[in-house]
Enzyme design. Sequence first.
Site, short mmCIF file in Angstrom:
data_model
loop_
_atom_site.label_atom_id
_atom_site.label_comp_id
_atom_site.label_asym_id
_atom_site.label_seq_id
_atom_site.Cartn_x
_atom_site.Cartn_y
_atom_site.Cartn_z
N PRO A 2 -17.69 23.11 21.74
CA PRO A 2 -18.86 23.82 21.27
C PRO A 2 -19.67 22.90 20.32
O PRO A 2 -19.13 22.76 19.51
CB PRO A 2 -18.39 25.14 20.87
CG PRO A 2 -17.29 25.39 21.32
CD PRO A 2 -16.74 23.99 21.53
N GLU A 3 -20.96 22.73 20.49
CA GLU A 3 -21.84 22.04 19.59
C GLU A 3 -22.90 22.77 18.69
O GLU A 3 -22.68 24.08 19.39
CB GLU A 3 -22.35 20.89 20.29
CG GLU A 3 -21.32 19.75 20.85
CD GLU A 3 -21.95 18.38 21.00
OE1 GLU A 3 -22.46 18.12 19.93
OE2 GLU A 3 -21.54 17.71 21.90
#
Length: 271
Positions: A2-3
Amino acid sequence: MPELPEVEVTRLSFASRIAGATVSSVRLGKALRWPLGCAPASLVGRTVRGVRRRGKYLLIDLDQGLLLLHLGMSGSLSFAAQLPLPGKHDHFEMVTTQGTLRLNDPRRFGAVVYAAAEDADVARKLMGRLGVEPLSDDFDVDSFHVGLKRRKAAIKQVLLAGDVVVGVGNIYASEALFLAGIRPTVSAARLSRSRVARLHAGIREILTRALNSGGSTLRNFSSANGESGHFQLQTMVYAREGEPCRVCGKAIKSLRQGQRSTFYCPACQKA
Ligand SMILES: [Zn+2]
C-alpha cells in the site's frame, strides 16, 4: 505494497464512521512488526477522536494517546459493524461502539503502536524523519529544490527514502519521473530548478490521479469498508519492461536500484 494514495483512501473509508466511538475491546493476533506498546485492556473505554494520516501512517487519535497504524507490505483494514470471525491473518482487532476495526496482514510487516503523544519517543522514532506531505501546501518547488540539492544519490532513491518528500513509493516515483522526463539514475543534486519544477508537478499529478481513482490495487489492498479500492493505474512505465513507450514507442527498460525495480523510457527520460 500500500502506498500513500491507498493509505489515504483507507483513511477516508472509515475515519468519519469511527470518530466518536468508544473502545470496547482489543484483541491481538500474532506479533506484528513492532509491539503494541501497551496492555490491550488499557485502551478499553477510550474514545476515538479521529483518524489522520502522516506519510503512510494512520494516526488514530484517542482521548488519551494515539495509535500509529502502518499497513506494511500486505496489510489491509476493515471497519464494519459486523465482521466474520477473525481469520489466521487478522492480527489486530479493535471493537468499538460504532464498529470493529481489523487489520489483516499475511506478511506481518504492518504494525499498530500505541504512543502516549505524537511527540513521545516511540512516535518520533517511527515518524521523526518523514519529509513534507506531497499534496500539502508545504510542498513547494523551492524547498523541494533545496532539499534535493543536498542529496547526491540517484533521484529515484531520494524520492523513496521519504525524508525530502514523504509517501512517493516505487510505483509513483517511476511514474512521476517519467512525467518529468527525468532518468531515475540522475543525481538529485544535479537537477536544475526547471526539472525540479516538472518533477514536483509530476508527483502531484500522479498522486492526485491515484487518489481520485481510489488508490492503485496492484496487490491486495482493500479499503476499510470491505470493497477493494478497485483502480488499476494505467502506468506509463511501471511494470512495462519491453513494452512500447506510450509516448514515443521505444521499449521501456528496467533496472535495479536499492533492490527495487525501476522502469523508464530511454528516449523520453534524459539523463
Ligand atoms: Zn518514450
